[in-house]
Design a protein around this motif. Structure first.
Motif, PDB file in Angstrom:
ATOM      1  N   GLU A 187       5.377  13.240 -13.033  1.00 31.45           N
ATOM      2  CA  GLU A 187       5.887  12.639 -11.806  1.00 31.45           C
ATOM      3  C   GLU A 187       6.805  13.564 -11.013  1.00 31.45           C
ATOM      4  N   SER A 188       7.750  14.208 -11.687  1.00 27.86           N
ATOM      5  CA  SER A 188       8.714  15.045 -10.968  1.00 27.86           C
ATOM      6  C   SER A 188       8.100  16.395 -10.613  1.00 27.86           C
ATOM      7  N   ASP A 189       8.677  17.023  -9.583  1.00 26.62           N
ATOM      8  CA  ASP A 189       8.196  18.349  -9.165  1.00 26.62           C
ATOM      9  C   ASP A 189       8.388  19.386 -10.260  1.00 26.62           C
ATOM     10  N   SER A 190       9.503  19.272 -10.999  1.00 22.77           N
ATOM     11  CA  SER A 190       9.757  20.249 -12.065  1.00 22.77           C
ATOM     12  C   SER A 190       8.736  20.094 -13.181  1.00 22.77           C
ATOM     13  N   GLN A 191       8.340  18.862 -13.496  1.00 17.68           N
ATOM     14  CA  GLN A 191       7.301  18.651 -14.504  1.00 17.68           C
ATOM     15  C   GLN A 191       5.982  19.272 -14.060  1.00 17.68           C
ATOM     16  N   LYS A 192       5.629  19.037 -12.809  1.00 21.99           N
ATOM     17  CA  LYS A 192       4.366  19.566 -12.290  1.00 21.99           C
ATOM     18  C   LYS A 192       4.360  21.094 -12.292  1.00 21.99           C
ATOM     19  N   GLU A 193       5.498  21.686 -11.902  1.00 22.01           N
ATOM     20  CA  GLU A 193       5.574  23.148 -11.895  1.00 22.01           C
ATOM     21  C   GLU A 193       5.509  23.709 -13.311  1.00 22.01           C
ATOM     22  N   ALA A 194       6.218  23.052 -14.235  1.00 22.12           N
ATOM     23  CA  ALA A 194       6.193  23.504 -15.627  1.00 22.12           C
ATOM     24  C   ALA A 194       4.790  23.360 -16.205  1.00 22.12           C
ATOM     25  N   TYR A 195       4.122  22.242 -15.886  1.00 20.89           N
ATOM     26  CA  TYR A 195       2.764  22.038 -16.389  1.00 20.89           C
ATOM     27  C   TYR A 195       1.829  23.122 -15.854  1.00 20.89           C
ATOM     28  N   GLU A 196       1.968  23.493 -14.593  1.00 19.51           N
ATOM     29  CA  GLU A 196       1.118  24.530 -14.017  1.00 19.51           C
ATOM     30  C   GLU A 196       1.289  25.848 -14.766  1.00 19.51           C
ATOM     31  N   GLY A 234       0.981  20.610 -27.607  1.00 18.09           N
ATOM     32  CA  GLY A 234       2.315  20.075 -27.878  1.00 18.09           C
ATOM     33  C   GLY A 234       3.279  20.295 -26.723  1.00 18.09           C
ATOM     34  N   ASP A 235       3.171  21.453 -26.034  1.00 19.11           N
ATOM     35  CA  ASP A 235       4.035  21.706 -24.874  1.00 19.11           C
ATOM     36  C   ASP A 235       3.786  20.659 -23.793  1.00 19.11           C
ATOM     37  N   ILE A 236       2.503  20.364 -23.558  1.00 19.55           N
ATOM     38  CA  ILE A 236       2.152  19.389 -22.520  1.00 19.55           C
ATOM     39  C   ILE A 236       2.568  17.985 -22.943  1.00 19.55           C
ATOM     40  N   THR A 237       2.385  17.666 -24.219  1.00 13.60           N
ATOM     41  CA  THR A 237       2.786  16.346 -24.731  1.00 13.60           C
ATOM     42  C   THR A 237       4.284  16.135 -24.582  1.00 13.60           C
ATOM     43  N   LEU A 238       5.046  17.120 -25.009  1.00 10.78           N
ATOM     44  CA  LEU A 238       6.502  17.011 -24.937  1.00 10.78           C
ATOM     45  C   LEU A 238       6.969  16.944 -23.495  1.00 10.78           C
ATOM     46  N   LEU A 239       6.351  17.712 -22.619  1.00 11.42           N
ATOM     47  CA  LEU A 239       6.702  17.706 -21.200  1.00 11.42           C
ATOM     48  C   LEU A 239       6.448  16.334 -20.582  1.00 11.42           C
ATOM     49  N   SER A 240       5.352  15.685 -20.995  1.00 10.94           N
ATOM     50  CA  SER A 240       5.030  14.368 -20.466  1.00 10.94           C
ATOM     51  C   SER A 240       5.985  13.298 -20.977  1.00 10.94           C
ATOM     52  N   MET A 241       6.374  13.413 -22.236  1.00 10.86           N
ATOM     53  CA  MET A 241       7.256  12.416 -22.847  1.00 10.86           C
ATOM     54  C   MET A 241       8.716  12.621 -22.487  1.00 10.86           C
ATOM     55  N   GLN A 242       9.111  13.878 -22.268  1.00 12.07           N
ATOM     56  CA  GLN A 242      10.509  14.222 -21.987  1.00 12.07           C
ATOM     57  C   GLN A 242      10.575  15.069 -20.713  1.00 12.07           C
ATOM     58  N   PRO A 243      10.766  14.472 -19.550  1.00 16.05           N
ATOM     59  CA  PRO A 243      10.782  15.226 -18.286  1.00 16.05           C
ATOM     60  C   PRO A 243      11.774  16.384 -18.276  1.00 16.05           C
ATOM     61  N   THR A 244      12.885  16.250 -18.991  1.00 13.59           N
ATOM     62  CA  THR A 244      13.880  17.333 -18.998  1.00 13.59           C
ATOM     63  C   THR A 244      13.367  18.580 -19.713  1.00 13.59           C
ATOM     64  N   ALA A 245      12.288  18.445 -20.466  1.00 13.48           N
ATOM     65  CA  ALA A 245      11.712  19.607 -21.156  1.00 13.48           C
ATOM     66  C   ALA A 245      11.203  20.645 -20.164  1.00 13.48           C
ATOM     67  N   ALA A 246      11.010  20.253 -18.911  1.00 11.86           N
ATOM     68  CA  ALA A 246      10.533  21.195 -17.890  1.00 11.86           C
ATOM     69  C   ALA A 246      11.452  22.399 -17.774  1.00 11.86           C
ATOM     70  N   ASN A 247      12.751  22.191 -18.014  1.00 12.16           N
ATOM     71  CA  ASN A 247      13.717  23.291 -17.886  1.00 12.16           C
ATOM     72  C   ASN A 247      13.450  24.433 -18.854  1.00 12.16           C
ATOM     73  N   PHE A 248      12.753  24.163 -19.935  1.00 11.80           N
ATOM     74  CA  PHE A 248      12.469  25.205 -20.922  1.00 11.80           C
ATOM     75  C   PHE A 248      11.342  26.135 -20.477  1.00 11.80           C
ATOM     76  N   TYR A 249      10.641  25.779 -19.403  1.00 14.80           N
ATOM     77  CA  TYR A 249       9.474  26.561 -18.973  1.00 14.80           C
ATOM     78  C   TYR A 249       9.633  27.213 -17.599  1.00 14.80           C
ATOM     79  N   LEU A 250      10.739  26.983 -16.947  1.00 10.60           N
ATOM     80  CA  LEU A 250      10.870  27.434 -15.554  1.00 10.60           C
ATOM     81  C   LEU A 250      11.780  28.633 -15.368  1.00 10.60           C
ATOM     82  N   ASN A 251      12.437  29.082 -16.428  1.00  8.92           N
ATOM     83  CA  ASN A 251      13.431  30.146 -16.265  1.00  8.92           C
ATOM     84  C   ASN A 251      13.175  31.362 -17.143  1.00  8.92           C
TER      85      ASN A 251
END
Length: 391
Positions: A187-196, A234-251
């Motif tokens: 849902e969030s932009d950070s989730q979408k960017e991290a998923y990409e 697992g990265d995608i699963t965790l990202l979907s379940m925990q939106p804050t996990a996006a921060n681990f993939y963007l920096n």
């Protein structure tokens, strides 16, 4: 006049002349010999010199060598304390202590074709039938097949042609990625960017695995390619379940720091979650266990792990390939792309600290040389460039 009185002086004179001429010629020979010796001495070491014995040639060659230049020792940085103190959550122990389906009830229902695509497929017609059962999947595969990543000269317009041209492994991985993406919502932009970023990394890892597995003569390059792709489940699963996990993939965070942060916040990590979710999807036991143990090469922690040598080799291979893909995409390390290596002494990546020893022990010691070869570097650079154009 008496002729004898004339001939005698003439003979005497002629004899003297002959004697003088012989003496002069002898002196000239000596001068010529001396001159030739002088020339030879002056030209010592050339083709005019006296031939040398092999032993003398070796001695002279050794004597003439320039003094050896002491190479500057490679500076290997100290391993970060955070890495040394990190304790991985053990997948098999976590699996025993937690309910398999716990926490997955809020996820989308998995794509019905995901389980079919995750198993071994060697028949082209079987794959074509699976893909054709979902029109959206067909469109996605054709769209990706015609992207710059595959460099087609003529567009592919049907799935049969795609399977024939790209091969079963490539089409299967494209379809699998699509099926995975349909199982999650962001849902969030950070989730979408991290998923990409995760999607690009998994796509590159699967393509690299197919190339490298063929080069090192694996019997199952297609299966390893799919496994490298599923290692990011697992990265995608965790990202979907925990939106804050996006921060681990963007920096550009290193893997061991991501794991440490995840375990601190969520009491699990991406590899463990991938294995658990794979079991929830009813993937083959060997596959979901391999995903769940995906981080174990980082700490060389194989205690209480009962797997075959072949399975351990597969896990190590996928770990190495996925790390390289992450340095290219998730971390965006430009210097690493110029000198790709899975040797800690060269890359200075803590996640690789224990890897080379394990690879050599299981017969994969040539993998690093392949990555660093001109051909390997060119191939991976081209893959990365095409990936940027494609997705």
């Amino acid at each position: 006049m008496d002729t004898s009185s004339i001939l005698i002086p003439v003979v005497i004179i002629f004899g003297v002349v002959i004697l003088l001429w012989r003496l002069k010629a002898s002196n000239q020979d000596n001068d010529y010999s001396n001159t030739l010796l002088k020339v030879r001495k002056k030209r010592k070491g050339t083709i005019y010199a006296e031939p040398k014995s092999p032993a003398n040639m070796v001695k002279e060659s050794t004597a003439k060598k320039a003094p050896a230049i002491k190479e500057k020792p490679i500076e290997v940085p100290e391993v970060p304390e955070d890495f040394l103190s990190l304790e991985l959550i053990h997948y098999l122990e976590f699996q025993r202590e937690n309910e398999t389906a716990k926490g997955f009830k809020n996820l989308r229902k998995p794509h019905p074709l995901l389980m079919s695509l995750s198993r071994s497929i060697t028949d082209a017609q079987e794959l074509i039938n699976i893909v054709k059962s979902d029109p959206e999947l067909v469109a996605m595969v054709l769209n990706m097949a015609n992207s710059p990543f595959f460099g087609l000269r003529k567009a592919i317009t049907d799935i049969n042609h795609a399977v024939i041209y790209l091969g079963i492994a490539q089409v299967k991985n494209l379809a699998t990625q699509f099926a995975i993406s349909q199982s999650f919502a962001f849902e969030s932009d950070s989730q979408k960017e991290a998923y990409e970023r995760i999607w690009k990394t998994s796509f590159l890892a699967s393509a690299m695995a197919l190339y490298l597995a063929r080069e090192v003569d694996f019997e199952n390059p297609s299966e390893l390619s799919t496994r490298c792709l599923l290692n990011y489940l697992g990265d995608i699963t965790l990202l979907s379940m925990q939106p804050t996990a996006a921060n681990f993939y963007l920096n550009g965070m290193p893997l061991f720091m991501r794991i440490k942060g995840m375990q601190s916040l969520f009491k699990t990590n991406a590899a463990v979650m991938g294995g658990i979710f794979g079991q929830h999807l009813k993937l083959p036991a060997e596959l979901h266990q391999g995903i769940g143990l995906g981080y174990h090469p980082m700490k060389n922690n194989w205690d209480n792990v009962d797997i075959t040598p072949e399975e351990k080799q597969n896990i190590l291979f996928c770990y190495a390939v996925c790390r390289v893909a992450e340095y290219f995409v998730l971390e965006g390390d430009a210097s690493y792309s110029k000198l790709p290596s899975i040797d800690y002494q060269v890359s200075h990546k803590p996640e690789l600290f224990n890897l080379i020893e394990q690879l050599e022990a299981c017969g994969l010691g040539s993998l690093n040389a392949l990555l660093q070869s001109p051909r390997g570097k060119m191939k991976l650079s081209q893959m990365l460039a095409d990936l940027k154009k494609s997705v």
